[in-house]
Design a protein around this motif. Structure first.
Motif, PDB file in Angstrom:
ATOM      1  N   ALA A 199       5.171   9.433  -1.557  1.00 34.97           N
ATOM      2  CA  ALA A 199       4.175   8.335  -0.824  1.00 34.97           C
ATOM      3  C   ALA A 199       5.306   7.233  -0.289  1.00 34.97           C
ATOM      4  O   ALA A 199       6.268   7.112  -0.745  1.00 34.97           O
ATOM      5  CB  ALA A 199       3.185   7.752  -1.486  1.00 34.97           C
ATOM      6  N   HIS A 251       1.167   1.599  -9.220  1.00 36.46           N
ATOM      7  CA  HIS A 251       0.354   2.511  -8.515  1.00 36.46           C
ATOM      8  C   HIS A 251       0.725   4.023  -9.231  1.00 36.46           C
ATOM      9  O   HIS A 251      -0.630   4.624  -9.254  1.00 36.46           O
ATOM     10  CB  HIS A 251       1.156   2.571  -6.900  1.00 36.46           C
ATOM     11  CG  HIS A 251       0.462   3.835  -6.185  1.00 36.46           C
ATOM     12  ND1 HIS A 251      -0.748   3.814  -5.707  1.00 36.46           N
ATOM     13  CD2 HIS A 251       0.903   5.017  -5.880  1.00 36.46           C
ATOM     14  CE1 HIS A 251      -1.019   4.982  -4.726  1.00 36.46           C
ATOM     15  NE2 HIS A 251       0.043   5.560  -5.235  1.00 36.46           N
ATOM     16  N   ALA A 303       4.631  -0.414  -7.155  1.00 36.41           N
ATOM     17  CA  ALA A 303       4.838   0.868  -7.033  1.00 36.41           C
ATOM     18  C   ALA A 303       4.737   1.713  -8.531  1.00 36.41           C
ATOM     19  O   ALA A 303       4.383   2.536  -8.761  1.00 36.41           O
ATOM     20  CB  ALA A 303       6.357   1.218  -6.417  1.00 36.41           C
ATOM     21  N   VAL A 347       6.186   3.398   0.550  1.00 31.97           N
ATOM     22  CA  VAL A 347       5.843   2.249  -0.047  1.00 31.97           C
ATOM     23  C   VAL A 347       5.569   1.304   1.313  1.00 31.97           C
ATOM     24  O   VAL A 347       6.626   1.242   2.014  1.00 31.97           O
ATOM     25  CB  VAL A 347       6.744   1.697  -1.119  1.00 31.97           C
ATOM     26  CG1 VAL A 347       6.010   0.397  -1.549  1.00 31.97           C
ATOM     27  CG2 VAL A 347       6.663   2.412  -2.100  1.00 31.97           C
ATOM     28  N   THR A 392      10.258   4.617  -0.642  1.00 30.66           N
ATOM     29  CA  THR A 392       9.526   5.741  -1.090  1.00 30.66           C
ATOM     30  C   THR A 392       9.332   5.872  -2.522  1.00 30.66           C
ATOM     31  O   THR A 392      10.056   5.293  -3.020  1.00 30.66           O
ATOM     32  CB  THR A 392       9.675   7.102  -0.772  1.00 30.66           C
ATOM     33  OG1 THR A 392      11.211   7.233  -1.170  1.00 30.66           O
ATOM     34  CG2 THR A 392       9.878   7.275   0.717  1.00 30.66           C
ATOM     35  N   SER A 415       0.750  -1.133   0.084  1.00 29.58           N
ATOM     36  CA  SER A 415      -0.060   0.024  -0.022  1.00 29.58           C
ATOM     37  C   SER A 415       1.079   1.361   0.032  1.00 29.58           C
ATOM     38  O   SER A 415       2.018   0.988   0.073  1.00 29.58           O
ATOM     39  CB  SER A 415      -0.958   0.062   1.195  1.00 29.58           C
ATOM     40  OG  SER A 415      -0.192  -0.022   2.308  1.00 29.58           O
ATOM     41  N   PHE A 416       0.166   2.511  -0.048  1.00 30.43           N
ATOM     42  CA  PHE A 416       1.022   3.694  -0.014  1.00 30.43           C
ATOM     43  C   PHE A 416       0.310   4.621   0.757  1.00 30.43           C
ATOM     44  O   PHE A 416      -1.009   4.762   0.876  1.00 30.43           O
ATOM     45  CB  PHE A 416       0.827   4.149  -1.594  1.00 30.43           C
ATOM     46  CG  PHE A 416       1.573   3.169  -2.733  1.00 30.43           C
ATOM     47  CD1 PHE A 416       2.749   3.192  -2.746  1.00 30.43           C
ATOM     48  CD2 PHE A 416       0.630   2.182  -2.950  1.00 30.43           C
ATOM     49  CE1 PHE A 416       3.243   2.132  -3.689  1.00 30.43           C
ATOM     50  CE2 PHE A 416       1.243   1.292  -4.171  1.00 30.43           C
ATOM     51  CZ  PHE A 416       2.577   1.072  -4.327  1.00 30.43           C
ATOM     52  N   GLU A 417       1.285   5.267   1.167  1.00 27.55           N
ATOM     53  CA  GLU A 417       0.730   6.529   2.164  1.00 27.55           C
ATOM     54  C   GLU A 417       1.519   7.679   1.783  1.00 27.55           C
ATOM     55  O   GLU A 417       2.611   8.015   1.730  1.00 27.55           O
ATOM     56  CB  GLU A 417       1.376   6.230   3.768  1.00 27.55           C
ATOM     57  CG  GLU A 417       0.980   7.434   4.611  1.00 27.55           C
ATOM     58  CD  GLU A 417       1.655   7.021   5.842  1.00 27.55           C
ATOM     59  OE1 GLU A 417       2.109   8.159   6.562  1.00 27.55           O
ATOM     60  OE2 GLU A 417       1.713   6.069   6.537  1.00 27.55           O
ATOM     61  N   LYS A 418       0.584   8.837   1.582  1.00 28.10           N
ATOM     62  CA  LYS A 418       0.982  10.004   1.001  1.00 28.10           C
ATOM     63  C   LYS A 418       1.727  10.706   1.999  1.00 28.10           C
ATOM     64  O   LYS A 418       1.414  10.825   3.130  1.00 28.10           O
ATOM     65  CB  LYS A 418      -0.088  10.759   0.361  1.00 28.10           C
ATOM     66  CG  LYS A 418       0.383  12.155  -0.179  1.00 28.10           C
ATOM     67  CD  LYS A 418      -1.246  12.869  -0.801  1.00 28.10           C
ATOM     68  CE  LYS A 418      -0.776  14.110  -1.513  1.00 28.10           C
ATOM     69  NZ  LYS A 418      -1.880  14.954  -1.958  1.00 28.10           N
TER      70      LYS A 418
END
Length: 144
Positions: A58, A96, A93, A60, A69, A9-12
């Protein structure tokens, strides 16, 4: 050996204190760099994160644990900094970015019509993975 069916998942990056500390930790532990060789001062790092020049940035996450990232710049370049790149992480990545963004409009000799990555020559593992994923090598860049 790492499992292939990991949750990616990814977190901004929005510049929270926790994110700033984590980004600095990742920066200190980075094995390859293109834009700088010396670790910036922490205060300079804070300023950079809060005013980052990226179109998108973001963390990773692998099973909710930050493993690197990814960022996208306005010139369509992708920065990918993974602690231990794997085919699965790199593929996710890039997927995404492709699934959530369109390349910026082409400007001849300034911005290409496609996404591209700059990868340190010494980062053999990432270079190998990108070739396995059918990425097309475009050029070699030299610092003079």
């Amino acid at each position: 050996m790492r499992l292939k069916n990991l949750n990616i998942s990814f977190e901004k990056v929005i510049g929270t204190d926790e994110q700033i500390e984590l980004l600095y930790s990742h920066l200190k532990n980075r094995n390859f760099g293109i834009s700088h060789k010396l670790l910036p001062l922490y205060q300079d790092h804070i300023t950079f994160v809060k005013n980052h020049p990226y179109r998108y940035w973001a963390f990773v996450l692998e099973n909710n644990f930050p493993v690197g990232t990814v960022y996208l710049q306005t010139n369509n370049s992708i920065g990918l900094n993974l602690q231990q790149p794997t085919r699965h992480l790199v593929s996710e990545a890039l997927r995404h970015i492709r699934n959530n963004f369109e390349p910026e409009k082409e400007i001849t000799s300034i911005i290409p019509s496609y996404f591209y990555l700059n990868v340190a020559c010494a980062n053999e593992e990432l270079n190998k993975i990108l070739l396995e994923l059918d990425a097309i090598p475009l050029q070699m860049s030299y610092k003079v």
